[in-house]
Design a protein around this motif. Sequence first.
Motif, mmCIF file in Angstrom:
data_model
loop_
_atom_site.group_PDB
_atom_site.id
_atom_site.type_symbol
_atom_site.label_atom_id
_atom_site.label_comp_id
_atom_site.label_asym_id
_atom_site.label_seq_id
_atom_site.Cartn_x
_atom_site.Cartn_y
_atom_site.Cartn_z
ATOM 1 N N GLY A 121 0.811 -1.215 0.000
ATOM 2 C CA GLY A 121 0.000 0.000 0.000
ATOM 3 C C GLY A 121 0.840 1.259 0.000
ATOM 4 O O GLY A 121 0.428 2.293 0.524
ATOM 5 N N ALA A 122 2.017 1.195 -0.612
ATOM 6 C CA ALA A 122 2.921 2.344 -0.625
ATOM 7 C C ALA A 122 2.547 3.371 -1.684
ATOM 8 O O ALA A 122 3.013 4.507 -1.636
ATOM 9 N N ILE A 123 1.720 2.990 -2.653
ATOM 10 C CA ILE A 123 1.319 3.919 -3.705
ATOM 11 C C ILE A 123 -0.135 4.300 -3.502
ATOM 12 O O ILE A 123 -1.024 3.457 -3.530
ATOM 13 N N ARG A 124 -0.345 5.561 -3.280
ATOM 14 C CA ARG A 124 -1.692 6.113 -3.116
ATOM 15 C C ARG A 124 -1.928 7.100 -4.255
ATOM 16 O O ARG A 124 -0.998 7.534 -4.913
ATOM 17 N N CYS A 142 7.450 1.469 1.074
ATOM 18 C CA CYS A 142 7.851 0.680 -0.097
ATOM 19 C C CYS A 142 8.861 -0.393 0.309
ATOM 20 O O CYS A 142 9.876 -0.108 0.937
ATOM 21 N N THR A 143 8.586 -1.637 -0.082
ATOM 22 C CA THR A 143 9.477 -2.759 0.214
ATOM 23 C C THR A 143 10.466 -3.042 -0.913
ATOM 24 O O THR A 143 11.373 -3.848 -0.750
ATOM 25 N N GLY A 144 10.268 -2.407 -2.066
ATOM 26 C CA GLY A 144 11.141 -2.643 -3.206
ATOM 27 C C GLY A 144 10.850 -3.932 -3.942
ATOM 28 O O GLY A 144 11.665 -4.403 -4.729
ATOM 29 N N CYS A 145 9.674 -4.513 -3.725
ATOM 30 C CA CYS A 145 9.342 -5.840 -4.268
ATOM 31 C C CYS A 145 9.201 -5.882 -5.785
ATOM 32 O O CYS A 145 9.315 -6.939 -6.385
ATOM 33 N N GLY A 146 8.919 -4.746 -6.413
ATOM 34 C CA GLY A 146 8.804 -4.703 -7.863
ATOM 35 C C GLY A 146 7.430 -4.995 -8.426
ATOM 36 O O GLY A 146 7.265 -5.055 -9.645
#
Length: 169
Positions: A121-124, A142-146
Amino acid sequence: MAADIENLGRRGFLTGRLAPARNAIRPPWSRNETLAAACTGCGACAEACPQAIVRLGAGQWPQIDFSRNDCTFCGRCAEACPEPVFDRAIPAFPHVALIGEACFAARGVVCQSCGDACPAGAIRFRPRLGGPALPSLAADRCTGCGACIATCPADSIAVMSPIAEPAHV
């Protein structure tokens, strides 16, 4: 090319391998320094990845390709590695996503695929007058998961490395 060549000690000299490229995205819990010191290029991490995002790149160094899938942080790459390359005590990735100017929403086209795909949920999306809502990234979440990179139809999401590397004792 010469900037990629480093003194890798006996292993690097004997194998003739160049140092890992600084701009490549490495598997979770690994860093260029540990790869240069311990990775043998066996490919066990790539074979173990159920998402098929770990592959061997230039010099047989493992790297991540987020173009088709995201990292689920399952840890199978780290478990499969016979060398001390992975350190699960550090953050998985030293990067966060970066949304570029080619984003459809920034160009007036309604698109929220990156926000829908983000498991953290890092992008709102911020509403705006006269156009579709714009994406906003919370770097601390952001976890950097891609997941957003693999999903973006405009290929406007990349990674950047604002996270400071932890000091190793």
